[in-house]
Design a protein around this motif. Structure first.
Motif, PDB file in Angstrom:
ATOM      1  N   HIS A 269       0.825  -1.218   0.000  1.00 44.94           N
ATOM      2  CA  HIS A 269       0.000   0.000   0.000  1.00 44.94           C
ATOM      3  C   HIS A 269       0.861   1.270   0.000  1.00 44.94           C
ATOM      4  O   HIS A 269       0.602   2.224   0.738  1.00 44.94           O
ATOM      5  N   LEU A 270       1.892   1.261  -0.844  1.00 44.05           N
ATOM      6  CA  LEU A 270       2.767   2.425  -0.983  1.00 44.05           C
ATOM      7  C   LEU A 270       2.425   3.177  -2.259  1.00 44.05           C
ATOM      8  O   LEU A 270       2.111   2.572  -3.280  1.00 44.05           O
ATOM      9  N   THR A 271       2.481   4.493  -2.194  1.00 44.41           N
ATOM     10  CA  THR A 271       2.139   5.326  -3.344  1.00 44.41           C
ATOM     11  C   THR A 271       3.384   5.669  -4.156  1.00 44.41           C
ATOM     12  O   THR A 271       4.515   5.549  -3.661  1.00 44.41           O
TER      13      THR A 271
ATOM     14  N   ARG B 167       8.961   8.060  -4.735  1.00 49.50           N
ATOM     15  CA  ARG B 167       9.812   9.089  -5.322  1.00 49.50           C
ATOM     16  C   ARG B 167      10.552   9.873  -4.241  1.00 49.50           C
ATOM     17  O   ARG B 167      11.750  10.163  -4.366  1.00 49.50           O
ATOM     18  N   ILE B 168       9.848  10.215  -3.174  1.00 51.74           N
ATOM     19  CA  ILE B 168      10.482  10.960  -2.080  1.00 51.74           C
ATOM     20  C   ILE B 168      11.535  10.097  -1.394  1.00 51.74           C
ATOM     21  O   ILE B 168      12.660  10.546  -1.134  1.00 51.74           O
ATOM     22  N   ALA B 169      11.177   8.845  -1.100  1.00 48.14           N
ATOM     23  CA  ALA B 169      12.135   7.938  -0.457  1.00 48.14           C
ATOM     24  C   ALA B 169      13.342   7.693  -1.350  1.00 48.14           C
ATOM     25  O   ALA B 169      14.493   7.673  -0.884  1.00 48.14           O
ATOM     26  N   GLY B 170      13.095   7.508  -2.658  1.00 48.82           N
ATOM     27  CA  GLY B 170      14.189   7.311  -3.597  1.00 48.82           C
ATOM     28  C   GLY B 170      15.107   8.522  -3.659  1.00 48.82           C
ATOM     29  O   GLY B 170      16.333   8.378  -3.726  1.00 48.82           O
ATOM     30  N   GLY B 171      14.506   9.716  -3.630  1.00 46.30           N
ATOM     31  CA  GLY B 171      15.303  10.943  -3.637  1.00 46.30           C
ATOM     32  C   GLY B 171      16.185  11.056  -2.410  1.00 46.30           C
ATOM     33  O   GLY B 171      17.361  11.436  -2.498  1.00 46.30           O
ATOM     34  N   VAL B 172      15.629  10.698  -1.248  1.00 49.17           N
ATOM     35  CA  VAL B 172      16.402  10.750   0.004  1.00 49.17           C
ATOM     36  C   VAL B 172      17.561   9.752  -0.042  1.00 49.17           C
ATOM     37  O   VAL B 172      18.700  10.080   0.319  1.00 49.17           O
TER      38      VAL B 172
ATOM     39  N   MET C 201      17.952  -0.606  -6.302  1.00 49.04           N
ATOM     40  CA  MET C 201      16.634  -1.241  -6.201  1.00 49.04           C
ATOM     41  C   MET C 201      15.523  -0.196  -6.190  1.00 49.04           C
ATOM     42  O   MET C 201      14.493  -0.343  -6.872  1.00 49.04           O
ATOM     43  N   ALA C 202      15.717   0.876  -5.421  1.00 47.03           N
ATOM     44  CA  ALA C 202      14.711   1.938  -5.351  1.00 47.03           C
ATOM     45  C   ALA C 202      14.538   2.623  -6.703  1.00 47.03           C
ATOM     46  O   ALA C 202      13.418   2.982  -7.094  1.00 47.03           O
ATOM     47  N   THR C 203      15.632   2.782  -7.436  1.00 49.63           N
ATOM     48  CA  THR C 203      15.557   3.461  -8.736  1.00 49.63           C
ATOM     49  C   THR C 203      14.797   2.640  -9.768  1.00 49.63           C
ATOM     50  O   THR C 203      13.952   3.171 -10.494  1.00 49.63           O
ATOM     51  N   VAL C 204      15.084   1.334  -9.850  1.00 52.33           N
ATOM     52  CA  VAL C 204      14.360   0.515 -10.827  1.00 52.33           C
ATOM     53  C   VAL C 204      12.884   0.395 -10.444  1.00 52.33           C
ATOM     54  O   VAL C 204      12.015   0.336 -11.319  1.00 52.33           O
ATOM     55  N   LEU C 205      12.602   0.370  -9.140  1.00 58.25           N
ATOM     56  CA  LEU C 205      11.210   0.391  -8.686  1.00 58.25           C
ATOM     57  C   LEU C 205      10.520   1.665  -9.138  1.00 58.25           C
ATOM     58  O   LEU C 205       9.376   1.643  -9.618  1.00 58.25           O
ATOM     59  N   LEU C 206      11.216   2.770  -8.996  1.00 59.48           N
ATOM     60  CA  LEU C 206      10.654   4.063  -9.377  1.00 59.48           C
ATOM     61  C   LEU C 206      10.389   4.130 -10.873  1.00 59.48           C
ATOM     62  O   LEU C 206       9.328   4.599 -11.316  1.00 59.48           O
ATOM     63  N   LEU C 207      11.336   3.659 -11.671  1.00 64.12           N
ATOM     64  CA  LEU C 207      11.154   3.662 -13.124  1.00 64.12           C
ATOM     65  C   LEU C 207       9.957   2.815 -13.531  1.00 64.12           C
ATOM     66  O   LEU C 207       9.148   3.222 -14.372  1.00 64.12           O
TER      67      LEU C 207
ATOM     68  N   GLY D 160      10.201  16.617  -7.104  1.00 59.82           N
ATOM     69  CA  GLY D 160       9.108  16.121  -7.932  1.00 59.82           C
ATOM     70  C   GLY D 160       8.105  15.318  -7.124  1.00 59.82           C
ATOM     71  O   GLY D 160       6.899  15.433  -7.313  1.00 59.82           O
ATOM     72  N   GLY D 161       8.609  14.494  -6.204  1.00 57.55           N
ATOM     73  CA  GLY D 161       7.725  13.709  -5.349  1.00 57.55           C
ATOM     74  C   GLY D 161       6.903  14.580  -4.419  1.00 57.55           C
ATOM     75  O   GLY D 161       5.696  14.349  -4.236  1.00 57.55           O
ATOM     76  N   ILE D 162       7.536  15.593  -3.836  1.00 58.79           N
ATOM     77  CA  ILE D 162       6.818  16.506  -2.933  1.00 58.79           C
ATOM     78  C   ILE D 162       5.759  17.297  -3.693  1.00 58.79           C
ATOM     79  O   ILE D 162       4.626  17.455  -3.225  1.00 58.79           O
TER      80      ILE D 162
END
Length: 203
Positions: free
Chosen positions: A67-69, A74-79, A122-128, A190-192
């Protein structure tokens, strides 16, 4: 901001940072017999490639289960990318994760994970995959090129280390870190902004 195939490839190469990881890679393979090193490199890069491909193709299902948006990712990936970039610009002296494995041939840890397929990759490919799922073949191609570059760099890591020297490699890593910092800030903003628009429209 729309991500192109080229920018996605460059982003993944910056995140996996094969040049900056050469000293750690050489340390991890220090006790491996020279005739075995090529096989170890190919095996570890293949494992990392499979792991990242799984995150690419099944990441959206994972996010739905948790249940993640898209905004939170995007915010977590940016951090995460920002923290990785800061470590690239201001590297720490310690490398205990890698120095502790010198007595045996590395398997999965620490080369495949987390040296290549780390949390940021991992976070980047998830984001893409979640932002533009219709372009999965492009992202898979970008990831394939990234892993090919990483494999080549690691296969010739000894020669590159001698040719460029530690100072040049360190300077290149800091330069990559600077570029990655700007990318992480762009992703974070962008996420914010997307979250604010979503809240505004919901209200």
């Amino acid at each position: 901001m729309e991500t192109s195939f080229l920018s996605a490839t460059i982003l993944l190469i910056l995140i996996t940072d094969p040049l900056g990881n050469i000293p750690l890679f050489i340390t991890a393979l220090k006790q491996v017999k020279p005739e075995r090193r090529r096989k170890v490199v190919l095996r570890e890069c293949l494992i990392a490639f499979v792991v990242l491909m799984l995150f690419l193709f099944f990441g959206k299902s994972f996010l739905e289960v948790m249940h993640l948006t898209d905004e939170s990712l995007r915010i977590a990936g940016g951090v995460i990318l920002f923290l990785i970039a800061i470590r690239m610009i201001f590297p720490s002296e310690g490398a205990s994760l890698f120095s502790g494995k010198l007595g045996q041939e590395p398997f999965i840890v620490p080369i495949a994970i987390p040296l290549i397929a780390g949390p940021s990759a991992m976070a980047t490919v998830l984001l893409l995959s979640t932002r533009e799922p219709s372009r999965m073949l492009e992202w898979a191609g970008a990831l394939t090129i990234t892993m090919a570059v990483t494999t080549v760099v690691f296969l010739f890591s000894g020669r590159l280390n001698r040719l460029l020297g530690e100072q040049v490699i360190s300077a290149l890593e800091r330069l990559m870190g600077l570029v990655l910092t700007a990318i992480s800030i762009e992703m974070l903003m962008g996420g914010i902004a997307s979250y604010i628009r979503h809240v505004g429209s919901a209200g």
